[in-house]
Design an enzyme around this catalytic site. Structure first.
Site, PDB file in Angstrom:
ATOM      1  N   HIS A 186       4.255  -2.469  -2.779  1.00  0.00           N
ATOM      2  CA  HIS A 186       5.460  -2.614  -1.963  1.00  0.00           C
ATOM      3  C   HIS A 186       5.415  -3.943  -1.241  1.00  0.00           C
ATOM      4  CE1 HIS A 186       3.953  -1.009   2.218  1.00  0.00           C
ATOM      5  NE2 HIS A 186       3.005  -1.670   1.587  1.00  0.00           N
ATOM      6  N   CYS A 209       2.261  -8.268   5.119  1.00  0.00           N
ATOM      7  CA  CYS A 209       2.904  -7.214   4.314  1.00  0.00           C
ATOM      8  C   CYS A 209       4.289  -7.622   3.815  1.00  0.00           C
ATOM      9  CB  CYS A 209       2.972  -5.894   5.087  1.00  0.00           C
ATOM     10  SG  CYS A 209       1.351  -5.158   5.311  1.00  0.00           S
ATOM     11  N   HIS A 269       2.174  -6.448  -2.545  1.00  0.00           N
ATOM     12  CA  HIS A 269       0.773  -6.023  -2.512  1.00  0.00           C
ATOM     13  C   HIS A 269       0.719  -4.538  -2.830  1.00  0.00           C
ATOM     14  CE1 HIS A 269       2.246  -5.022   1.506  1.00  0.00           C
ATOM     15  NE2 HIS A 269       1.250  -4.146   1.608  1.00  0.00           N
ATOM     16  N   HIS A 291      -1.481  -0.508  -2.623  1.00  0.00           N
ATOM     17  CA  HIS A 291      -2.327   0.417  -1.872  1.00  0.00           C
ATOM     18  C   HIS A 291      -2.768   1.573  -2.758  1.00  0.00           C
ATOM     19  CE1 HIS A 291      -1.414  -1.303   2.074  1.00  0.00           C
ATOM     20  NE2 HIS A 291      -0.143  -1.352   1.709  1.00  0.00           N
ATOM     21  N   HIS A 340       2.022   4.163  -9.337  1.00  0.00           N
ATOM     22  CA  HIS A 340       2.050   2.923 -10.115  1.00  0.00           C
ATOM     23  C   HIS A 340       3.464   2.345 -10.228  1.00  0.00           C
ATOM     24  CE1 HIS A 340      -2.046   4.088 -11.062  1.00  0.00           C
ATOM     25  NE2 HIS A 340      -2.236   2.797 -11.313  1.00  0.00           N
ATOM     26  N   GLU A 396      -2.325   4.838   4.097  1.00  0.00           N
ATOM     27  CA  GLU A 396      -2.074   3.615   3.347  1.00  0.00           C
ATOM     28  C   GLU A 396      -3.382   2.883   3.067  1.00  0.00           C
ATOM     29  OE1 GLU A 396       1.742   1.089   3.771  1.00  0.00           O
ATOM     30  OE2 GLU A 396       0.265   0.173   5.104  1.00  0.00           O
TER      31      GLU A 396
END
Length: 136
Positions: free
Chosen positions: A14, A23, A27, A29, A68, A123
């Site tokens: 995201h 952010c 990137h 998680h 994914h 996260e």
């Protein structure tokens, strides 16, 4: 009151629009959704909900919808490019923060009839967001 909790792990990418931190960049998680259900009574087997049923329904939705995938705001300028490249995306009406991702998991579980009272989205191993609603 009885409660049960199931963890479901998934990977997602995201970025946050209009955010002045790292952010704001694409990137990813390794997320962990911690879903808590509650009830005053148990079913005929002595359960609030069968963990397998929760995994199949909510975990299946997470696998299909979020795992994914790039979770992006509908106004994200990179969205047309990623779609043109055939990249898997899930478009949200809000910034894809941990708080908002926890909320959409909660709302999906509730829409499937689960007596959900809380969803935590981890996260990272140090940071989580929680979405819950008060019980009537």
């Amino acid at each position: 009151m009885f409660s049960v909790t199931r963890e479901i792990t998934f990977c997602y990418g995201h970025r946050l629009l209009d955010y002045n931190g790292k952010c704001r960049h694409l990137h990813g998680h390794n997320g962990r959704a911690v879903i808590t259900l509650a009830g005053d009574d148990l079913d005929r087997l002595g359960m609030v909900v069968d963990f397998t049923h929760l995994k199949r329904i909510v975990g299946g939705w997470i696998d299909e919808t979020l795992d994914h995938k790039m979770l992006l705001h509908r106004d994200d300028p990179v969205l047309p490019y990623l779609r043109a490249q055939g990249e898997p995306v899930h478009v949200m009406d809000v910034n894809p923060t941990a708080e908002n991702i926890a909320r959409i998991i909660f709302e999906h579980a509730a829409s499937q009839g689960f007596p959900v009272i809380e969803v935590k989205l981890w996260e990272t191993e140090n940071c989580c967001a929680t979405y819950s609603v008060p019980r009537p």
